[in-house]
Design an enzyme around this catalytic site. Sequence first.
Site, PDB file in Angstrom:
ATOM      1  CE1 TYR A 143      -3.564  -2.509   0.494  1.00  0.00           C
ATOM      2  CE2 TYR A 143      -4.518  -0.713   1.233  1.00  0.00           C
ATOM      3  CZ  TYR A 143      -4.528  -1.863   0.708  1.00  0.00           C
ATOM      4  OH  TYR A 143      -6.025  -2.385   0.675  1.00  0.00           O
ATOM      5  CE  LYS A 194       1.125 -17.041  -2.515  1.00  0.00           C
ATOM      6  NZ  LYS A 194       0.754 -18.330  -2.823  1.00  0.00           N
ATOM      7  CG  ASP A 251      -8.116  -4.601   1.329  1.00  0.00           C
ATOM      8  OD1 ASP A 251      -8.927  -4.121   1.989  1.00  0.00           O
ATOM      9  OD2 ASP A 251      -8.025  -4.529   0.111  1.00  0.00           O
TER      10      ASP A 251
HETATM   11  C1  IPM Z   1     -10.470  -1.288   3.913  1.00  0.00           C
HETATM   12  C2  IPM Z   1     -10.937  -0.531   2.473  1.00  0.00           C
HETATM   13  C3  IPM Z   1      -9.527   0.487   2.052  1.00  0.00           C
HETATM   14  C4  IPM Z   1      -8.410  -0.493   1.985  1.00  0.00           C
HETATM   15  C5  IPM Z   1      -9.721   1.301   0.868  1.00  0.00           C
HETATM   16  C6  IPM Z   1     -11.077   2.085   1.074  1.00  0.00           C
HETATM   17  C7  IPM Z   1      -8.675   2.228   0.825  1.00  0.00           C
HETATM   18  O1  IPM Z   1     -10.990  -1.702   1.458  1.00  0.00           O
HETATM   19  O2  IPM Z   1     -10.237  -0.477   4.751  1.00  0.00           O
HETATM   20  O3  IPM Z   1     -10.376  -2.522   3.774  1.00  0.00           O
HETATM   21  O4  IPM Z   1      -7.913  -1.118   0.670  1.00  0.00           O
HETATM   22  O5  IPM Z   1      -7.501  -0.500   3.067  1.00  0.00           O
HETATM   23 MG    MG Z   2     -10.872  -3.578   2.226  1.00  0.00          MG
END
Ligand code: IPM
Ligand code: MG
Length: 369
Positions: A143, A194, A251
């Site tokens: 991220y 992984k 996520d």
């Molecule tokens: C989550 C959401 C977020 C992420 C998005 C909205 C940026 O999917 O909090 O799970 O990917 O972390």
């Molecule tokens: Mg999410």
Amino acid sequence: MVSNRKLLALPGDGIGPEVMQQVYRVIDWFDRRRIASFELSEDLVGGAALDAHGTPLAESTLQAAMAADAVLLGAVGGPKWDALPFALKPERGLLRLRKEMALFANLRPALVFEPLIGASTLRPEVIRDLDLMIVRELTGGVYFGEPRGIETLPDGTRRGVNTQVYTTPEIIRVGRVAFELARKRSRRVTSVEKANVMESGVLWREEMQKLHDCEYKDVALSHMYADNCAMQLVRNPKQFDVIATDNLFGDLLSDCAAMLTGSLGMLPSASLGAVDQSGRRKALYEPVHGSAPDIAGKDMANPLASILSFAMMLRYSFDLAEEAALVERAVLNALKGGARTSDIMQPGTARVSTTEMGDTLLRELDKLA
Ligand code: IPM
Ligand code: MG
């Protein structure tokens, strides 16, 4: 009565403001009952902030979030802003909050409420009494890793790059959160990566094992590849107690775990920073679901994930475990009474609006108090 605590609410976009409205009613209930009072302020984030200020997170909002004892967030994003460059996307507002506030530990409990057993697509015996906790690393990994970007190559084709990267301290601090939580639960941690294909996964596994061997021998640690974990989550989710994993896998796996409980509309989350010298820790609470633009403004959304996030706030930011349990019990009783927003509708239950779910919840709180 517990004295004033500073809360910042960031309702955001889509269904965010509607579900937040119901949280306000719960806050107000606590205040009227003189159980706990909060100093509440509200600000914009995501698309709403972009429309008003040209940025998904204004500097003043970030400062207010830093100064607050806890932040409550609704949801961000929507089709209106989908075509924007990354730096302007509503999601950037949320990601920046997480990063700047250093909220590295994201707690996503998946708990099955008995009355909702039939709302899940899985068989009742697979999910009955399910209670697992995903601890997702939230400020690192792919991220935020550098380099990232899209470049045009000399031959005119393009190349998109993101970087999955973790360091020892990043793994250890989130690992500690997972082990500490496990100590208050069934003392089992499954660390997920992984390691079969990624160096960052090998590091994750080794550091988690070392941390365990040095400090948490009383907790059972096992390791699992992320793809297998996704499969195991739908095959036999009750094998898990605490799942500790990175940002991206967390996520994916938390959306997957959400559906075990019947609906994404039921899942709360807490994002926590480190405890500072004064014993205070920055924290943000938000539902796992998104802004659901298709149902926004229709008074249809399920406010329970937001209300349960508020309960997590009571527990993790203010040490109000009994008050948190009160909210959770009211949610359970509202569901037992047959109240259902459309995402959790089942035959024989009554479809209620967002506001009516709020009404029902307040009535249940009244009965319990
Ligand atoms: C989550 C959401 C977020 C992420 C998005 C909205 C940026 O999917 O909090 O799970 O990917 O972390
Ligand atoms: Mg999410």
